[in-house]
Enzyme design. Structure first.
Site, mmCIF file in Angstrom:
data_model
loop_
_atom_site.group_PDB
_atom_site.id
_atom_site.type_symbol
_atom_site.label_atom_id
_atom_site.label_comp_id
_atom_site.label_asym_id
_atom_site.label_seq_id
_atom_site.Cartn_x
_atom_site.Cartn_y
_atom_site.Cartn_z
ATOM 1 N N ASP A 138 0.848 -1.191 0.000
ATOM 2 C CA ASP A 138 0.000 0.000 0.000
ATOM 3 C C ASP A 138 0.890 1.250 0.000
ATOM 4 O OD1 ASP A 138 -2.293 1.508 0.144
ATOM 5 O OD2 ASP A 138 -2.646 1.165 2.283
ATOM 6 N N GLU B 85 2.864 5.100 -3.913
ATOM 7 C CA GLU B 85 2.855 6.035 -5.064
ATOM 8 C C GLU B 85 4.138 6.845 -5.175
ATOM 9 O OE1 GLU B 85 0.340 5.756 -2.771
ATOM 10 O OE2 GLU B 85 -0.789 4.451 -4.125
ATOM 11 N N ASP C 146 -9.088 4.019 -2.184
ATOM 12 C CA ASP C 146 -10.013 4.507 -1.160
ATOM 13 C C ASP C 146 -11.260 5.109 -1.785
ATOM 14 O OD1 ASP C 146 -7.998 3.658 0.432
ATOM 15 O OD2 ASP C 146 -7.340 5.653 1.075
#
Ligand SMILES: *[C@@H]1O[C@H](CO)[C@@H](O)[C@H](O)[C@H]1NC(C)=O
Ligand SMILES: *[C@@H]1O[C@H](CO)[C@@H](O)[C@H](O)[C@H]1NC(C)=O
Ligand SMILES: *[C@@H]1O[C@H](CO)[C@@H](O)[C@H](O)[C@H]1NC(C)=O
Ligand SMILES: *[C@@H]1O[C@H](CO)[C@@H](O)[C@H](O)[C@H]1NC(C)=O
Ligand SMILES: *[C@@H]1O[C@H](CO)[C@@H](O)[C@H](O)[C@H]1NC(C)=O
Ligand SMILES: *[C@@H]1O[C@H](CO)[C@@H](O)[C@H](O)[C@H]1NC(C)=O
Ligand SMILES: *[C@@H]1O[C@H](CO)[C@@H](O)[C@H](O)[C@H]1NC(C)=O
Length: 920
Positions: free
Chosen positions: A441, A444, A565
């Protein structure tokens, strides 16, 4: 990445000034004047290609000076793929590393293998695509050989090539339908909408932000055209990892890229599936997935301790709802530190006991890890990382950021030492906790701070027991003084033209070998997935399962994806379909959205959650996940949702052999698991924008309810017969694009199988390990009441432990089924390509459920391995439903003819035939 000489800089400035004086001052300075070709040669490089040189016509200063000389390299890499690579002729430039995304490199800049000079591009007899150009001003075009149609034409637009600004455009016909260019939540559905912004730059922006540069970067689009009934699709990849804005204006598409080079790949199609096949041939086929990963997954951020997790598993069991995988977000960690366990809430001995128990039942366990490594001198992972010097650096020091554990450093997965350190940490963690997969997770990469930061001296960071750990507590100053932190052209980063380093790694930071974060930014999650995949493969040689939030071209070969999300809203329910379908095109078919929504619902959740599991049960990756601030939303929390879940997941678990075969197909050919309807029906123009329904494989249609309060759904069906998989006597006989109203009471979802399919199903169950051992039913769908029809299907099974999904005798089975009805005689045969594996597992086919027939079956004959079966006493016919009872609209009641009581070993060739007798 040398800048042009100061002299040219100065010239460029003069030129642009002169230009300004010569025109009205109000107009914006022109960015570039294009190039002219000075030579073009056929090269013997790598079996034949073109090498040309371009000279800038006139330099300007806007966004920096133009690169004076460019080299053009054109190569027909195979009959379906044309590559056009344009770069600085004098200096090497950044491009996606060849070790990360393996592909043929272009010739070195010094390449000079002249054979003959041309001023028109020779055609390559074997190629489906033709490259043409005009020398002055230089432009190029790509046409389809078979039809002469132009698919790409850069003529008529500025072509600009500067160090930090590249601009190129193509003409498009008004009638083209475009898909792709993500990751992006598209309120307009799967078909790209002219004038919506498409910015590609990996960013931790939640999926509730529309038309914004989300977690992944996929600069590929598919262009589907229907010219008076002549339908063709092609794909265009611009392989570039730098940030870019893409402007789609309806009749043109413009790329504005802030670095790297132009590396176009054109894929000739002509079918949508051909495009995905050709694309994944280049970028890598989608990863094999373990069978259990197709089961249902439950997660929540905020499972405070192990007892809560045990309670969730128990809750599913009690409610009799399928559950294969239980997840932890970061709750199992000690102070959010990767590869640790919270000794109080997740004590290791208790956790191991729990894992023994669920593993013995066939369940699996996955936990989250983030790339940020806590800066903490008593933390082993950090110590070893420092020792091996694996972190990304700024001004010679590890780059300091803040994520969940507080201050962190980011590992550099472009550094071979970084990869080996990561592999070792995962192996150590696996000895601590035998997890079955990893969830990567925040890659980025996400940073709660921006710029250059230090650990503050005036306050603690993180504050002990902070309730807002996502607020930056480091001492930071903005970086604006380098051209990497503050490039001349601002892409629309974060949907607000934010600085490139906003809430991520500073773009002037450096990776291994001096690679700039500016260039490699969007590769971070991709490089982490590759390293993680390597680590998992090395553990015990089992097929890895990785879920990654950030992705790039090629990520699908290593990881699955969820859409990030989202929120409990009806809109998010709907948008999830388009994002899922896009990832099929991106070569990442194992994808789904957080079922019931991640952020707390904006509306009462119960009805929404009913509808969400009815859709989410048919996401390729099916997981319920929520935020700690959301009310509990496991599927058993409401009786109504539990009922919908048993119903929808009940069907999913019966369809597992079909889904697994689709994963095999994806792994072999790139064909997505969930597909837009036009993939199977490219001539059916009405489906080009259809984003509220989708297909699993070629012909299982899912038509979910997406509106609050609705108890029916208006659905579109391409012409033909579609049979409801919950009640096979319900059929839709569609003639055109008119919408059919289907009943959809709260606990029901509409799933139909199309004529011509043989669908392998099993009895289902609440855990895939058991479901996959149950007997098979073949659902055979003929066009309604048609004689002379055929149906086909196939099934792939293996042990799902081997990393690869390949046909190895004894370890996998692949069988094709064919069925026909001719002159009232129905025949079903199996064509076994490899059978030993399923035979050794004792897998059996117990039933054929045949749709679209009329009458009653008789005179059944069965042959197994060429020998007639004499004792058929257990075999029976069962006829359900009436013949041809008109209901309403396109809906009809049809007949289901079952041949039951069979014991046909899956993996043996067989043939069944019987006659249908019309009874009036
Ligand atoms: C590209 O566009 C230019 C300008 O519109 C046109 O003259 C040329 O024929 C086009 N080339 C192709 C191959 O379509
Ligand atoms: C686990 O957490 C739950 C909910 O916060 C709490 O009620 C329970 O007492 C805790 N159990 C243990 C063993 O810590
Ligand atoms: C460092 O980690 C240890 C345990 O791994 C923990 O006890 C300690 O509080 C941490 N220190 C800081 C400054 O976070
Ligand atoms: C933080 O929380 C822990 C456990 O809830 C408690 O023991 C500790 O005193 C708290 N620390 C501070 C500084 O509030
Ligand atoms: C840094 O830049 C951001 C975004 O432009 C701005 O909001 C913020 O105020 C700046 N901070 C400082 C310390 O200058
Ligand atoms: C940037 O993206 C946002 C979000 O989609 C959009 O509202 C805005 O108009 C875009 N700005 C530009 C200059 O394109
Ligand atoms: C035929 O098969 C049935 C069960 O499938 C079995 O009970 C019966 O004994 C068999 N009859 C003969 C003659 O083998």
């Amino acid at each position: 990445m040398a800048l042009s000489s100061p002299f040219l800089w100065f010239l460029g400035l003069l030129v642009s000034l002169c230009w300004c004086w010569g025109t009205t001052l109000a107009s914006e300075a022109k960015v570039g004047y294009g190039y002219r070709m000075t030579s073009l040669e056929e090269s013997t490089f790598n079996g034949g290609s073109l090498i040309g040189y371009l000279k800038v016509k006139q330099s300007t200063s806007k966004y920096g000076p133009d690169i004076p000389n460019l080299r053009l390299f054109v190569k027909h890499e195979n009959q379906d793929r044309l590559r056009v690579h344009i770069t600085d002729a004098d200096n090497p430039r950044w491009e996606v590393p060849y070790n990360l995304l393996p592909r043929a490199p272009p010739p070195p800049l010094t390449e000079n293998l002249k054979t003959s000079s041309h001023f028109s591009a020779p055609s390559y007899p074997g190629s489906n695509l033709i490259f043409t150009f005009e020398p002055d001003p230089f432009y190029f075009a790509v046409t389809r050989k078979s039809t002469g149609e132009t698919i790409f034409n850069t003529s008529g637009f500025d072509f600009v090539f500067k160090d930090q600004y590249i601009q190129i455009s193509t003409q498009l016909p008004k009638t083209a339908s475009l898909y792709g260019l993500g990751e992006n939540t598209q309120p307009g559905g799967i078909r790209l909408r002219p004038n919506d912004p498409y910015t590609l730059y990996t960013t931790d922006i939640s999926a509730i932000n529309l038309n914004t540069d989300l977690y992944g970067s996929h600069p590929i689009y598919m262009d589907l055209r229907n010219n008076g009934g002549r339908v063709s699709a092609h794909g265009v990849l611009l392989l570039n990892s730098n940030g870019m804005d893409v402007f789609y204006k309806g009749t043109s598409l413009t790329y504005k890229i802030i670095g790297g080079l132009l590396d176009f790949y054109f894929f000739s199609g002509p079918s949508p599936l051909d495009v995905v096949d050709q694309y994944t041939t280049l970028i890598g086929r989608p990863a094999a997935m373990p069978y259990w990963a197709l089961g249902f997954h439950q997660c929540r951020w905020g499972y405070k301790n192990l007892s809560v997790v045990e309670g969730v598993v128990e809750g599913y069991k009690k409610a009799n709802i399928p559950l294969d995988v239980i997840w932890n977000d970061d709750d199992h960690m000690d102070a959010a530190k990767d590869f640790t366990l919270d000794p109080i809430n997740y004590p290791r001995p208790k956790l191991l006991e729990f894992l023994d128990r669920i593993h013995s039942e066939g369940m699996h366990y996955i936990v989250l890890i983030d790339p940020g490594i806590a800066v903490n001198s008593s933390y082993g992972v950090y110590q070893r990382g420092m020792q091996k010097d694996v972190f990304i650096k700024l001004e010679g020091q590890p780059y300091l950021a803040q994520v969940w554990p507080g201050p962190v450093y980011f590992p550099d997965y472009l550094n071979p030492n970084g990869v080996s350190w990561w592999v070792d940490e995962i192996s150590r963690f696996h000895q601590l906790v035998p997890v079955d997969g990893l969830w990567i997770d925040m890659n980025e990469a996400s940073n709660f701070c921006t710029g250059k930061c230090v650990i503050p001296t005036t306050h603690q960071c993180p504050e002990p027991n902070s309730t807002t750990p996502w607020v930056c507590c480091l001492d930071c100053k903005n970086l604006t003084n380098t051209r990497w932190d503050n490039p001349p052209y601002k892409i629309n980063a974060s949907g607000k033209s934010a600085p490139l380093g906003y809430n991520t790694i500073a773009t002037s930071a450096t990776h291994y070998d001096g690679v700039l974060e500016y260039n490699a930014h969007s590769l971070y999650g991709f490089s982490q997935a590759i390293a993680t995949h390597k680590a998992l493969l090395g553990l015990d040689g089992k097929r890895p399962f990785i879920l990654s939030r950030s992705s790039f071209v090629g990520s699908g070969s290593y990881a699955a994806h969820w859409t990030g999300d989202n929120k409990g809203t009806w809109e998010d329910l709907k948008y999830s379909i388009s994002t899922m379908l896009n990832f099929g095109l991106f070569g990442m078919p194992m994808v789904g959205s957080d079922i019931c929504g991640f952020y707390p619902a904006a509306v009462p959740l119960e009805e929404l959650c009913n509808r969400w599991i009815e859709l989410g049960a048919f996401y390729p990756f099916s997981r319920d996940h929520a935020n700690f601030a959301s009310p509990r939303q496991e599927l058993y929390q409401w009786d109504s949702v539990a009922k919908s879940a048993r119903n929808a997941l009940g069907l999913r678990y019966k369809l597992l052999p079909y889904l697994y075969t689709l994963i095999y197909e994806a792994h072999l050919t790139g064909a997505p698991v969930a597909r837009p309807v036009f993939y199977s029906f490219p001539e059916f123009t009405s489906s080009y924008g259809l984003s509220t329904q989708f297909l699993l494989g070629s012909g299982v249609m899912v038509s979910p309810v997406l509106e609050q309060g609705a108890t029916s759904v208006k659905a579109m069906f391409p012409p033909g017969s579609w049979y409801n998989l919950f009640d096979m006597t319900k059929a839709v006989i569609s003639k055109d694009a008119s919408l059919v109203t289907l009943d959809a009471p709260l606990n029901e979802v509409n799933v139909h199988v199309y004529q011509g399919m043989v669908l392998p199903m099993q009895r289902g169950g609440v855990i895939s390990k058991e479901a996959r051992q149950t007997p098979f039913t073949l659902v055979i769908a003929f066009p309604y009441g048609t004689d002379g029809a055929e149906a086909n299907g196939k099934v792939y099974v293996d042990d799902d432990e081997r990393p690869e999904m390949i046909l190895v005798e004894g370890e996998a089975t692949y069988v094709e089924f064919e069925a026909s009805v001719k002159g009232k005689t129905v025949t079903v045969t199996s064509n076994v390509q490899m059978g030993k594996y399923s035979l050794s597992k004792g897998l059996m086919i117990e039933k054929m459920s045949v749709l679209g027939l009329q009458g009653k079956g008789k005179e059944l004959a069965i042959e197994v391995d060429g020998t007639a079966l004499v004792n058929t006493t257990s075999v029976y016919f069962n006829h359900v439903g009436e013949v041809q009872e008109e209901v309403e609209g396109g809906s009809k009641k049809g007949m289901l003819v079952e041949v039951g009581g069979l014991e046909l070993p899956l993996g043996k060739s067989f043939s069944l035939s019987w006659k249908m007798e019309i009874v009036s």
